[in-house]
Design an enzyme around this catalytic site. Sequence first.
Site, PDB file in Angstrom:
ATOM      1  N   ARG A  64       0.959  -1.268   0.229  1.00  8.68           N
ATOM      2  CA  ARG A  64       0.009  -0.033   0.079  1.00  8.68           C
ATOM      3  C   ARG A  64       0.656   1.166  -0.113  1.00  8.68           C
ATOM      4  O   ARG A  64       0.639   2.162  -0.706  1.00  8.68           O
ATOM      5  CB  ARG A  64      -0.932  -0.017   1.339  1.00  8.68           C
ATOM      6  CG  ARG A  64      -1.820   1.144   1.305  1.00  8.68           C
ATOM      7  CD  ARG A  64      -2.820   0.950   2.365  1.00  8.68           C
ATOM      8  NE  ARG A  64      -3.726   1.946   2.781  1.00  8.68           N
ATOM      9  CZ  ARG A  64      -3.702   2.574   3.888  1.00  8.68           C
ATOM     10  NH1 ARG A  64      -2.878   1.968   4.767  1.00  8.68           N
ATOM     11  NH2 ARG A  64      -4.372   3.654   4.188  1.00  8.68           N
ATOM     12  N   HIS A  68       0.727   4.135  -2.881  1.00  9.38           N
ATOM     13  CA  HIS A  68       0.215   5.537  -2.309  1.00  9.38           C
ATOM     14  C   HIS A  68       1.306   6.565  -2.902  1.00  9.38           C
ATOM     15  O   HIS A  68       1.102   7.575  -3.024  1.00  9.38           O
ATOM     16  CB  HIS A  68      -0.077   5.627  -0.962  1.00  9.38           C
ATOM     17  CG  HIS A  68      -1.187   5.110  -0.395  1.00  9.38           C
ATOM     18  ND1 HIS A  68      -1.996   5.900   0.773  1.00  9.38           N
ATOM     19  CD2 HIS A  68      -2.280   4.445  -0.893  1.00  9.38           C
ATOM     20  CE1 HIS A  68      -3.064   5.133   0.676  1.00  9.38           C
ATOM     21  NE2 HIS A  68      -3.371   4.145  -0.146  1.00  9.38           N
ATOM     22  N   ASN A  97      -2.854   8.342   4.472  1.00 16.04           N
ATOM     23  CA  ASN A  97      -1.603   7.670   4.610  1.00 16.04           C
ATOM     24  C   ASN A  97      -1.512   7.445   6.338  1.00 16.04           C
ATOM     25  O   ASN A  97      -0.310   7.174   6.533  1.00 16.04           O
ATOM     26  CB  ASN A  97      -0.365   8.691   4.174  1.00 16.04           C
ATOM     27  CG  ASN A  97      -0.515   8.610   2.662  1.00 16.04           C
ATOM     28  OD1 ASN A  97      -0.646   7.331   2.062  1.00 16.04           O
ATOM     29  ND2 ASN A  97      -0.043   9.598   2.086  1.00 16.04           N
ATOM     30  N   HIS A 195      -6.072  -6.182  -1.865  1.00 16.82           N
ATOM     31  CA  HIS A 195      -6.862  -6.136  -0.711  1.00 16.82           C
ATOM     32  C   HIS A 195      -7.226  -7.420  -0.281  1.00 16.82           C
ATOM     33  O   HIS A 195      -7.805  -7.604   0.733  1.00 16.82           O
ATOM     34  CB  HIS A 195      -8.536  -5.433  -1.057  1.00 16.82           C
ATOM     35  CG  HIS A 195      -8.121  -3.946  -1.277  1.00 16.82           C
ATOM     36  ND1 HIS A 195      -9.014  -2.950  -1.220  1.00 16.82           N
ATOM     37  CD2 HIS A 195      -7.009  -3.133  -0.910  1.00 16.82           C
ATOM     38  CE1 HIS A 195      -8.830  -1.759  -1.352  1.00 16.82           C
ATOM     39  NE2 HIS A 195      -7.536  -1.809  -1.144  1.00 16.82           N
TER      40      HIS A 195
END
Length: 331
Positions: A64, A68, A97, A195
């Site tokens: 992740r 990001h 974040n 996910h």
Amino acid sequence: MIKIGWLPFVGFIISSLLTSSIPTLAQLQLGFYSKSCPKAEKIVQNFVNKHIHNAPSLAATLIRMHFHDCFVMGCDASLLLNSTSEGDDVEKKSIPNLSIRGFNFIDRVKSLLEAECPGVVSCADIIALVARDAIVATGGPSWRVPTGRRDGSISRKSRALKDIPAPSDNFMKLKTSFANKGLNIKDLVLLSGAHTIGIAQCSAFAKARLFNFSGVPGEVDPSMDSEYAANLKANKCRSPNDTTIVEMDPGSRKTFDLSYYSLLLKRRGLFVSDQALTTNPTSLAIINQLLRGSVGNFFREFGLSMERMGRIEVKTGTEGEVRKHCARVNS
């Protein structure tokens, strides 16, 4: 990130060759550090293999982190920068974040690489390599990681909030966010597949989906399976702002597999942005195609999308810098 297949991506590559982005695509290469720091990738891999099993859930947050970082001004490690004494609002302070962990993990890898080859390996490349190696070490897919990224010097909280897809986004917003980064619907569906090992706090979705849908107190999102919603409210999210952790792929969270997509077809996507993948004919067709195939096929396709994501707006050559410390620019 419209047709299933490679035509949109081929078109993207052709158009890229006609623009100034061609040096960026050309300068990322496999084995970029083979001469300047031959042991670099092995040092990263060894550290990950040694430590990730002490906290296997970290694999999800590291991938992740990579996502990001890449979606905000490109894959340039701007997410790692701390605020300066002047009080800049940096990406890591932005709402999307705040739940990201693993910064110390990256710093420890950086320290090893600085000891081996001072000032050579960028923090941006470390994020990309660590994300891949952590997923592999916990039983997930592998993919190629061309290196040669340089680190950026600008980090803006507002850009993170603007550019990172939100869990409340509908399909059109998701498609636009990905298209803005040169990614297509297939990439959207595949990258969402991460996910399968994800977790979230109730506060990230419960108010909008379980307690106050469309601003109506007590209303539950009708796109969510009623049994699933009732179970969440009874056992996990007892209030809209509950900080309880919820698995995004219940029963299979520790395994990188196709279960996430099966749950979407049962209307058990945790976020609006998850369930939104079933609301478009093209993305739904891709989901069904993945489920008809093997896990091995999913791994290959996921890896290709990860490699494409890892090329977003990268800085190479004389652009940017190689930070000595990932949390601050060089003085």
